[in-house]
Enzyme design. Structure first.
Site, PDB file in Angstrom:
ATOM      1  N   GLY A  26       0.857  -1.191   0.000  1.00  0.00           N
ATOM      2  CA  GLY A  26       0.000   0.000   0.000  1.00  0.00           C
ATOM      3  C   GLY A  26       0.879   1.222   0.000  1.00  0.00           C
ATOM      4  O   GLY A  26       2.078   1.127   0.314  1.00  0.00           O
ATOM      5  N   CYS A  31       5.362  -5.968   1.719  1.00  0.00           N
ATOM      6  CA  CYS A  31       5.666  -4.531   1.625  1.00  0.00           C
ATOM      7  C   CYS A  31       4.983  -3.754   2.756  1.00  0.00           C
ATOM      8  O   CYS A  31       5.318  -3.963   3.912  1.00  0.00           O
ATOM      9  CB  CYS A  31       5.288  -4.012   0.240  1.00  0.00           C
ATOM     10  SG  CYS A  31       6.085  -2.445  -0.123  1.00  0.00           S
ATOM     11  N   TYR A  32       3.992  -2.919   2.475  1.00  0.00           N
ATOM     12  CA  TYR A  32       3.312  -2.222   3.564  1.00  0.00           C
ATOM     13  C   TYR A  32       2.730  -3.243   4.552  1.00  0.00           C
ATOM     14  O   TYR A  32       2.763  -3.036   5.776  1.00  0.00           O
ATOM     15  CB  TYR A  32       2.197  -1.317   3.020  1.00  0.00           C
ATOM     16  CG  TYR A  32       1.395  -0.624   4.102  1.00  0.00           C
ATOM     17  CD1 TYR A  32       1.890   0.512   4.727  1.00  0.00           C
ATOM     18  CD2 TYR A  32       0.158  -1.133   4.521  1.00  0.00           C
ATOM     19  CE1 TYR A  32       1.172   1.136   5.750  1.00  0.00           C
ATOM     20  CE2 TYR A  32      -0.563  -0.512   5.531  1.00  0.00           C
ATOM     21  CZ  TYR A  32      -0.059   0.618   6.151  1.00  0.00           C
ATOM     22  OH  TYR A  32      -0.756   1.230   7.140  1.00  0.00           O
ATOM     23  N   HIS A  72       8.326  -7.784  -3.280  1.00  0.00           N
ATOM     24  CA  HIS A  72       7.057  -8.251  -3.857  1.00  0.00           C
ATOM     25  C   HIS A  72       7.218  -9.625  -4.512  1.00  0.00           C
ATOM     26  O   HIS A  72       7.661  -9.709  -5.654  1.00  0.00           O
ATOM     27  CB  HIS A  72       6.556  -7.237  -4.895  1.00  0.00           C
ATOM     28  CG  HIS A  72       6.064  -5.986  -4.277  1.00  0.00           C
ATOM     29  ND1 HIS A  72       4.751  -5.815  -3.890  1.00  0.00           N
ATOM     30  CD2 HIS A  72       6.700  -4.846  -3.946  1.00  0.00           C
ATOM     31  CE1 HIS A  72       4.603  -4.629  -3.350  1.00  0.00           C
ATOM     32  NE2 HIS A  72       5.775  -4.007  -3.369  1.00  0.00           N
ATOM     33  N   GLU A  79       4.968 -11.416  -5.698  1.00  0.00           N
ATOM     34  CA  GLU A  79       3.954 -11.634  -6.736  1.00  0.00           C
ATOM     35  C   GLU A  79       4.373 -11.150  -8.119  1.00  0.00           C
ATOM     36  O   GLU A  79       3.764 -11.519  -9.112  1.00  0.00           O
ATOM     37  CB  GLU A  79       2.623 -10.976  -6.322  1.00  0.00           C
ATOM     38  CG  GLU A  79       2.605  -9.453  -6.318  1.00  0.00           C
ATOM     39  CD  GLU A  79       3.171  -8.811  -5.041  1.00  0.00           C
ATOM     40  OE1 GLU A  79       3.946  -9.479  -4.330  1.00  0.00           O
ATOM     41  OE2 GLU A  79       2.848  -7.640  -4.784  1.00  0.00           O
ATOM     42  N   ASP A  99     -16.903 -12.549 -21.674  1.00  0.00           N
ATOM     43  CA  ASP A  99     -17.579 -12.742 -20.384  1.00  0.00           C
ATOM     44  C   ASP A  99     -19.049 -13.124 -20.541  1.00  0.00           C
ATOM     45  O   ASP A  99     -19.520 -14.083 -19.932  1.00  0.00           O
ATOM     46  CB  ASP A  99     -17.459 -11.480 -19.512  1.00  0.00           C
ATOM     47  CG  ASP A  99     -16.024 -11.051 -19.330  1.00  0.00           C
ATOM     48  OD1 ASP A  99     -15.130 -11.880 -19.556  1.00  0.00           O
ATOM     49  OD2 ASP A  99     -15.789  -9.881 -18.973  1.00  0.00           O
ATOM     50  N   LYS A 103     -10.077 -13.026 -15.497  1.00  0.00           N
ATOM     51  CA  LYS A 103     -10.254 -13.210 -16.943  1.00  0.00           C
ATOM     52  C   LYS A 103      -9.631 -14.516 -17.442  1.00  0.00           C
ATOM     53  O   LYS A 103     -10.235 -15.222 -18.249  1.00  0.00           O
ATOM     54  CB  LYS A 103      -9.609 -12.019 -17.666  1.00  0.00           C
ATOM     55  CG  LYS A 103     -10.003 -11.890 -19.105  1.00  0.00           C
ATOM     56  CD  LYS A 103     -11.305 -11.162 -19.197  1.00  0.00           C
ATOM     57  CE  LYS A 103     -11.732 -10.823 -20.581  1.00  0.00           C
ATOM     58  NZ  LYS A 103     -12.943  -9.997 -20.560  1.00  0.00           N
TER      59      LYS A 103
END
Ligand code: XMP
Length: 510
Positions: A54, A81-82, A168, A170, A226, A366
């Site tokens: 964040g 992180c945050y 991070h 990710e 979708d 998605k």
């Protein structure tokens, strides 16, 4: 099914964390930090928690905090992180601005042995983006990682199964990021890899078969990924009690209306009602040049046509939509059914009353929607379709929309797309199309002077469409497309390529 809860503290990579966890077949959901209590966590039976990054500093008066009781729930936790700083802070540590200044980008990471870093070499590369760091670690914790500038890039209280990392895991730039997330969900949290799309399909079909027993459901089919996947899934559950209304507003690409009708109606057997409303839309749009006005007219007309068709079908109980997980997260609610505000053509009827809304894809990203679509037998061409705006070619015809301009655009756009598809580029473009401008210019063909429209080609590369790079297409591809368009589409004398990224431009021209 085992679940991981990702508590959102405003980081930019939150969806990426969830996607990475789900790629390991463990279900992960994202919820705003302010909407989750300790009781929710216990009641929902999450096997692990991830606190996201964040933009704040834990000492900012308005920075997001959390009830420290969460640390005593016994639920494994990974702060990123945050989230790492907040975890340390809530456990009694001290946070401070990094002495060597902010650390940003690829950074050498040194780790020591622990469950979180199983299989991670002592030295590797991670992605850093921070200004503060954990200066004093809380009691009971150990430092498990550092970088040359950051003495505390990771902390752990292994007995409490609480971890924090300043970097991070990710993002793909962190070499062993996937390994670290896998270690957390499997070794630390003990999750089973039981989030599988086949089970999702079977579970959804069974659920809707029961829940929608005897009900009639209406779905606005745009022909996009979708709404098509939502339709095929619901059709498996309730068959012809699902009514799919497909409005052809005359602003579709070449052969698109027929393709949708053939594929979803004839091949996949949906109860599809195609409404040929081309004339109605074009009449309303006559003389209109202002982009926002075009969008508004199309949105309103769409609703009117949709209402008329729906009323012909008698009483319908529920409305189905192809809302997907990012829509749910971005609407900031995460917990209530909201009519997709940016739905294809600007909204859905307000004066037909429905008992409720059915959103079979609201938990899926998605890529998961595409996987479900493929498993349901929807052709690749449809499942991998590039995005197409609800107002269709109206936003790609600059100035007044005329049948002539639409027809030139359809032909030219089809050629450009065909040439790009044939080129099989190493980095595929995310979206590519043609735009017909309102500018005419002089040309020469054989011995004759011509005077025709200027066509622009647009092609972008992006992950999320919030920002986009113009695609560096090979000259040969551009040349071939330009030659074919000027030869095959009489009325276009000049072809230009748009080399503007977003920002400052948008992807669409209008
Ligand atoms: P912009 O032009 O805003 O486009 O950079 C970003 C992405 O959104 C698509 N787009 C729309 N999609 N209804 C839609 O369903 C719309 O009104 C609309 N306008 C833009 C655009 O094609 C691109 O993928």
């Amino acid at each position: 099914m085992d679940k991981i809860l990702i508590l959102d503290f405003g980081g930019q990579y939150n969806q990426l964390i969830a996607r990475r966890v789900r790629a390991e077949h463990v279900f992960a959901e994202i919820r705003p930090y302010s909407k989750v209590t300790c009781e929710d966590i216990v009641r929902s039976g999450y096997k692990g928690l991830i606190f996201t990054g964040g933009p704040n500093s834990v000492y900012d008066p308005n920075s997001p905090h959390f009830d420290p009781a969460i640390l005593r729930l016994g639920v494994p936790l990974l702060g990123i992180c945050y989230g790492h700083q907040l975890t340390a802070y809530m456990a009694g540590g001290t946070i401070a601005p990094a002495e060597g200044g902010s650390e940003y980008g690829k950074t050498k990471l040194y780790v020591s042995h622990c469950k979180l870093f199983e299989g991670v070499p002592e030295e590797s590369i991670c992605w850093m983006s921070h200004t503060d760091y954990v200066r004093v670690i809380p009691e009971g914790f150990q430092v498990i990682a550092h970088t040359d500038n950051c003495p505390c890039a990771g902390i752990a209280d292994e007995s409490a199964k609480i971890y924090g990392v300043q970097f991070h895991p990710e993002v793909t730039h962190t070499e062993y990021g996937t390994q670290i997330l896998k270690n957390f969900v499997f070794s630390v949290c003990g999750c089973a890899p039981d989030w599988k799309m086949d089970d999702f399909i079977a579970g959804s079909v069974e659920k809707y078969r029961k829940e929608l027993s005897g009900k009639k459901v209406l779905l606005a089919l745009s022909g996009g990924v979708d709404s098509s996947v939502a339709a095929v899934l619901l059709h498996q559950a309730i068959g012809d009690r699902l009514f799919c209304v497909f409005v052809d507003h005359g602003l579709l690409r070449k052969n698109e209306g027929d393709f949708v009708e053939q594929t979803l109606g004839k091949k996949l057997g949906l109860n599809l009602i195609r409404v040929n409303a081309q004339e109605r839309f074009l009449t309303k749009l006559r003389g209109v040049t202002e982009p926002e006005k075009k969008r508004k007219i199309i949105g309103e007309e769409f609703i009117r046509v949709f209402e008329t068709e729906a009323s012909k079908l008698g009483k319908l109980d529920l409305l189905a939509q192809g809302t997907i997980y990012p829509d749910v997260i971005e609407s900031g609610k995460g917990d209530s059914a909201v009519i997709k505000s940016h739905h294809n053509v600007g909204g859905l009827p307000k004066n037909i009353s429905f008992e409720g809304i059915v959103e079979p894809l609201r938990e899926l990203f998605k890529d998961e929607v595409r996987e479900v679509g493929t498993r349901l037998g929807i052709p690749r061409e449809l499942v991998w379709r590039q995005p197409f705006p609800g107002p269709g070619l109206a936003v790609r015809v600059i100035g007044e929309i005329t049948e002539e301009k639409l027809s030139l655009l359809r032909e030219a756009d089809a050629i450009f797309r065909e040439e790009l598809d044939n080129a099989k580029l190493e980095t595929p473009c995310s979206q590519y199309f043609a735009v017909i401008t309102d500018t005419r210019s002089v040309g020469v063909m054989g011995d004759a002077r011509t005077y025709g429209y200027t066509l622009a080609l647009r092609s972008v590369v992006t992950d999320d469409f919030m920002t986009a790079e113009w695609a560096r297409l090979p000259y040969e591809v551009l040349e071939k497309a330009s030659n074919r368009i000027t030869n095959e589409v009489r009325g276009i004398t000049r072809v230009v390529y748009d080399i503007t990224s977003k920002p400052p431009a948008t992807v669409e021209w209008e």
